[in-house]
Design a protein around this motif. Structure first.
Motif, mmCIF file in Angstrom:
data_model
loop_
_atom_site.group_PDB
_atom_site.id
_atom_site.type_symbol
_atom_site.label_atom_id
_atom_site.label_comp_id
_atom_site.label_asym_id
_atom_site.label_seq_id
_atom_site.Cartn_x
_atom_site.Cartn_y
_atom_site.Cartn_z
ATOM 1 N N PRO A 76 0.826 -1.217 0.000
ATOM 2 C CA PRO A 76 0.000 0.000 0.000
ATOM 3 C C PRO A 76 0.862 1.270 0.000
ATOM 4 O O PRO A 76 1.913 1.330 0.635
ATOM 5 C CB PRO A 76 -0.806 -0.109 1.295
ATOM 6 C CG PRO A 76 -0.821 -1.581 1.598
ATOM 7 C CD PRO A 76 0.502 -2.111 1.106
ATOM 8 N N LEU A 77 0.407 2.247 -0.734
ATOM 9 C CA LEU A 77 1.066 3.551 -0.780
ATOM 10 C C LEU A 77 0.882 4.212 0.579
ATOM 11 O O LEU A 77 -0.241 4.270 1.086
ATOM 12 C CB LEU A 77 0.428 4.387 -1.882
ATOM 13 C CG LEU A 77 1.062 5.685 -2.310
ATOM 14 C CD1 LEU A 77 2.484 5.487 -2.812
ATOM 15 C CD2 LEU A 77 0.230 6.328 -3.408
ATOM 16 N N PRO A 78 1.956 4.681 1.215
ATOM 17 C CA PRO A 78 1.809 5.315 2.532
ATOM 18 C C PRO A 78 0.821 6.482 2.466
ATOM 19 O O PRO A 78 0.795 7.226 1.482
ATOM 20 C CB PRO A 78 3.215 5.810 2.863
ATOM 21 C CG PRO A 78 4.122 5.052 1.968
ATOM 22 C CD PRO A 78 3.334 4.692 0.751
ATOM 23 N N ALA A 79 0.041 6.628 3.520
ATOM 24 C CA ALA A 79 -1.034 7.623 3.537
ATOM 25 C C ALA A 79 -0.528 9.056 3.407
ATOM 26 O O ALA A 79 -1.063 9.839 2.646
ATOM 27 C CB ALA A 79 -1.859 7.470 4.809
ATOM 28 N N ASP A 80 0.503 9.393 4.166
ATOM 29 C CA ASP A 80 0.942 10.790 4.172
ATOM 30 C C ASP A 80 2.444 10.864 4.384
ATOM 31 O O ASP A 80 2.908 10.902 5.521
ATOM 32 C CB ASP A 80 0.210 11.549 5.285
ATOM 33 C CG ASP A 80 0.504 13.026 5.273
ATOM 34 O OD1 ASP A 80 0.877 13.559 4.213
ATOM 35 O OD2 ASP A 80 0.345 13.665 6.335
ATOM 36 N N PRO A 81 3.212 10.856 3.288
ATOM 37 C CA PRO A 81 4.667 10.927 3.475
ATOM 38 C C PRO A 81 5.068 12.218 4.159
ATOM 39 O O PRO A 81 4.648 13.305 3.743
ATOM 40 C CB PRO A 81 5.234 10.832 2.070
ATOM 41 C CG PRO A 81 4.090 10.963 1.141
ATOM 42 C CD PRO A 81 2.823 10.846 1.915
ATOM 43 N N LYS A 82 5.816 12.078 5.230
ATOM 44 C CA LYS A 82 6.266 13.238 5.996
ATOM 45 C C LYS A 82 7.323 13.983 5.221
ATOM 46 O O LYS A 82 8.240 13.386 4.657
ATOM 47 C CB LYS A 82 6.830 12.739 7.332
ATOM 48 C CG LYS A 82 7.416 13.812 8.222
ATOM 49 C CD LYS A 82 7.880 13.235 9.528
ATOM 50 C CE LYS A 82 9.248 12.593 9.375
ATOM 51 N NZ LYS A 82 9.848 12.117 10.591
ATOM 52 N N GLU A 83 7.187 15.288 5.151
ATOM 53 C CA GLU A 83 8.250 16.093 4.537
ATOM 54 C C GLU A 83 9.356 16.251 5.575
ATOM 55 O O GLU A 83 9.117 16.541 6.735
ATOM 56 C CB GLU A 83 7.711 17.442 4.102
ATOM 57 C CG GLU A 83 6.764 17.309 2.918
ATOM 58 C CD GLU A 83 6.455 18.621 2.273
ATOM 59 O OE1 GLU A 83 7.325 19.506 2.223
ATOM 60 O OE2 GLU A 83 5.327 18.771 1.802
ATOM 61 N N VAL A 84 10.554 16.017 5.131
ATOM 62 C CA VAL A 84 11.711 16.060 6.014
ATOM 63 C C VAL A 84 12.517 17.305 5.717
ATOM 64 O O VAL A 84 12.873 17.557 4.572
ATOM 65 C CB VAL A 84 12.583 14.793 5.825
ATOM 66 C CG1 VAL A 84 13.783 14.829 6.721
ATOM 67 C CG2 VAL A 84 11.758 13.544 6.094
ATOM 68 N N PRO A 85 12.795 18.139 6.727
ATOM 69 C CA PRO A 85 13.608 19.324 6.447
ATOM 70 C C PRO A 85 14.992 18.932 5.974
ATOM 71 O O PRO A 85 15.588 18.001 6.493
ATOM 72 C CB PRO A 85 13.656 20.068 7.781
ATOM 73 C CG PRO A 85 13.170 19.120 8.813
ATOM 74 C CD PRO A 85 12.451 18.002 8.120
ATOM 75 N N VAL A 86 15.480 19.650 4.965
ATOM 76 C CA VAL A 86 16.821 19.355 4.438
ATOM 77 C C VAL A 86 17.799 20.253 5.050
ATOM 78 O O VAL A 86 18.420 20.805 5.450
ATOM 79 C CB VAL A 86 16.870 19.426 2.912
ATOM 80 C CG1 VAL A 86 16.055 18.301 2.336
ATOM 81 C CG2 VAL A 86 16.413 20.736 2.391
#
Length: 191
Positions: free
Chosen positions: A181-191
């Motif tokens: 399953p495609l993850p529900a909400d990919p977390k944006e990670v600060p670069v």
């Protein structure tokens, strides 16, 4: 993503011989042309040219195979491109990646990944969000990769953002149930 295809795949019988020859390596286990390529075959000349670049990114890329796949999966998850996600989950598994590692890359839970993959995924996010990386992140890339590999990072992200855009806009549908399953909400990670 549309629930059904906005553009139907081209029937194989309607394709030029030179297009069929170009698509010979892009068939599933039953011998059918993958849906993404059959959809893009509405513009046969462009498809044949695109396949040359695609072959470099997918087959001749200088990045480690597993790292490249994690980058592609991150793009697919962030773009919500289910077709891309499904195809590359399958490729990543064949390359030896576990579902836990695949989901970690997709969701931003990178702490357990090695330094190279963390930097590549941070670069992927930066390129998706800003179409560039800052000096600090470029320095991290340059300390781990050759210039040729850095260019392949850019080509990989560009290619798979293009494919995600095609999938989502044309409504390219998966060829069956999702492998994972495609993850529900990919977390944006600060670069």
């Amino acid at each position: 993503m549309p629930e059904k295809a906005r553009v139907r795949p081209v029937d194989e019988a309607d394709l030029q011989e030179k297009t069929l020859a170009s698509l010979a390596p892009y068939r599933d286990q039953e011998g059918r042309i993958y849906t993404i390529w059959a959809t893009l075959a509405h513009h046969e000349d462009a498809l044949r040219r695109f396949l040359v670049f695609s072959n470099h990114v997918l087959g001749k890329n200088t990045l480690p195979l597993t790292s490249r796949e994690l980058m592609i999966l991150r793009i697919a998850a962030r773009a919500r491109a289910a077709y891309e996600w499904d195809q590359h989950v399958r490729i990543a598994r064949r390359a030896g990646l576990t579902d836990d590692t695949i989901l970690a890359a997709a969701t931003g839970a990178w702490d357990g990944l090695d330094e190279l993959d963390q930097v590549l995924l941070a670069a992927t996010d930066s390129l998706v969000d800003r179409q560039s990386v800052d000096d600090e992140l470029f320095g991290r890339l340059a300390s781990l990769l050759s210039v040729e590999q850095v260019i392949d990072v850019l080509y990989t992200v560009g290619q798979y953002l293009t494919i995600a855009t095609v999938i989502n806009t044309l409504g390219v549908q998966t060829e069956g149930d999702l492998a994972l399953p495609l993850p529900a909400d990919p977390k944006e990670v600060p670069v």
